[in-house]
Design a protein around this motif. Structure first.
Motif, PDB file in Angstrom:
ATOM      1  N   VAL A 110      -4.636 -69.205 -70.921  1.00  0.00           N
ATOM      2  CA  VAL A 110      -3.564 -70.082 -70.399  1.00  0.00           C
ATOM      3  C   VAL A 110      -2.957 -70.796 -71.579  1.00  0.00           C
ATOM      4  O   VAL A 110      -1.779 -70.798 -71.871  1.00  0.00           O
ATOM      5  CB  VAL A 110      -3.880 -71.042 -69.292  1.00  0.00           C
ATOM      6  N   TYR A 111      -4.127 -71.428 -72.447  1.00  0.00           N
ATOM      7  CA  TYR A 111      -3.491 -72.161 -73.456  1.00  0.00           C
ATOM      8  C   TYR A 111      -2.848 -71.162 -74.532  1.00  0.00           C
ATOM      9  O   TYR A 111      -1.729 -71.561 -75.095  1.00  0.00           O
ATOM     10  CB  TYR A 111      -4.770 -72.813 -74.162  1.00  0.00           C
ATOM     11  N   GLU A 116       2.135 -69.544 -77.015  1.00  0.00           N
ATOM     12  CA  GLU A 116       3.141 -68.330 -77.371  1.00  0.00           C
ATOM     13  C   GLU A 116       4.428 -68.572 -77.058  1.00  0.00           C
ATOM     14  O   GLU A 116       5.457 -68.533 -77.749  1.00  0.00           O
ATOM     15  CB  GLU A 116       2.463 -67.019 -76.807  1.00  0.00           C
ATOM     16  N   MET A 117       4.354 -69.137 -75.699  1.00  0.00           N
ATOM     17  CA  MET A 117       5.644 -69.509 -75.117  1.00  0.00           C
ATOM     18  C   MET A 117       6.291 -70.513 -75.997  1.00  0.00           C
ATOM     19  O   MET A 117       7.713 -70.533 -76.040  1.00  0.00           O
ATOM     20  CB  MET A 117       5.358 -69.867 -73.434  1.00  0.00           C
ATOM     21  N   LEU A 118       5.750 -71.775 -76.143  1.00  0.00           N
ATOM     22  CA  LEU A 118       6.048 -72.778 -77.017  1.00  0.00           C
ATOM     23  C   LEU A 118       6.846 -72.246 -78.401  1.00  0.00           C
ATOM     24  O   LEU A 118       7.952 -72.574 -78.827  1.00  0.00           O
ATOM     25  CB  LEU A 118       5.286 -73.909 -77.561  1.00  0.00           C
ATOM     26  N   VAL A 119       6.154 -71.435 -79.051  1.00  0.00           N
ATOM     27  CA  VAL A 119       6.631 -70.580 -80.234  1.00  0.00           C
ATOM     28  C   VAL A 119       7.673 -69.908 -80.057  1.00  0.00           C
ATOM     29  O   VAL A 119       8.701 -69.960 -80.949  1.00  0.00           O
ATOM     30  CB  VAL A 119       5.294 -69.862 -80.792  1.00  0.00           C
ATOM     31  N   LYS A 120       7.824 -69.096 -79.068  1.00  0.00           N
ATOM     32  CA  LYS A 120       8.953 -68.378 -78.771  1.00  0.00           C
ATOM     33  C   LYS A 120       9.969 -69.169 -78.345  1.00  0.00           C
ATOM     34  O   LYS A 120      11.251 -69.029 -78.929  1.00  0.00           O
ATOM     35  CB  LYS A 120       8.672 -67.463 -77.640  1.00  0.00           C
TER      36      LYS A 120
END
Length: 134
Positions: A110-111, A116-120
Motif C-alpha cells: 500500500v505504501y 507511486e501515485m504521489l510521484v505520478k
C-alpha cells in the motif's frame, strides 16, 4: 550284711544309688543338650532380630523412595502441563507473527502504491505547470 551296720549299704540301696547316678548322668547330658539348644536358639533369635532391623530399615527406605517417586511424578505432571501450555503459546505467537508479517507485506505494498501515485501526481502537476509556463 543286710542290716546296714558299719556304713554299709544294703544291696538294694546300692543298686538304687547306681540307678539314680545313671539317671543323674543322663539328665545332666540332657541338660547340656538343652543348654546348647538354648544357646543356638538365642543366636537364631539374635540373627532374626538383626534381620528384622535390616528389613525394617529397607521398608523405611522403600517408603521414602515411594514418597519421592510420587513427588517426582507430581512434578513431572506439572512440567507436562507447563510444556503443553508453552507449546500452545508458542503456536499462538507463531500465528501472530505470521499475521503481522502478512500485514507488513500488505502495508509495504500500500505504501509503494501511495508513493507511486504521489510521484505520478507530482509528475502530472509538474507537466501541467511546465506546459503553462511554456
Amino acid at each position: 550284711g543286710s542290716g546296714g551296720v558299719g556304713g554299709e549299704l544294703p544291696a538294694t540301696s546300692l543298686g538304687g544309688v547306681q540307678r539314680l547316678q545313671g539317671l543323674l548322668r543322663q539328665k545332666e547330658g540332657e541338660l547340656l543338650v538343652l543348654h546348647d539348644r538354648i544357646h543356638a536358639l538365642e543366636a537364631t533369635r539374635l540373627n532374626l532380630s538383626e534381620e528384622l532391623v535390616r528389613a525394617t530399615s529397607k521398608v523405611d527406605e522403600a517408603e521414602n523412595c515411594i514418597g519421592e517417586t510420587n513427588r517426582l511424578r507430581g512434578e513431572l505432571e506439572q512440567l507436562h502441563i507447563r510444556h503443553s501450555s508453552a507449546l500452545e503459546l508458542m503456536g499462538e505467537r507463531d500465528e501472530l507473527v505470521e499475521e503481522l508479517r502478512a500485514d507488513l507485506v500488505d502495508m509495504k505494498q500500500v505504501y509503494r502504491e501511495q508513493v507511486e501515485m504521489l510521484v505520478k501526481k507530482l509528475n502530472e502537476q509538474s507537466t501541467d505547470v511546465t506546459g503553462i509556463i511554456v
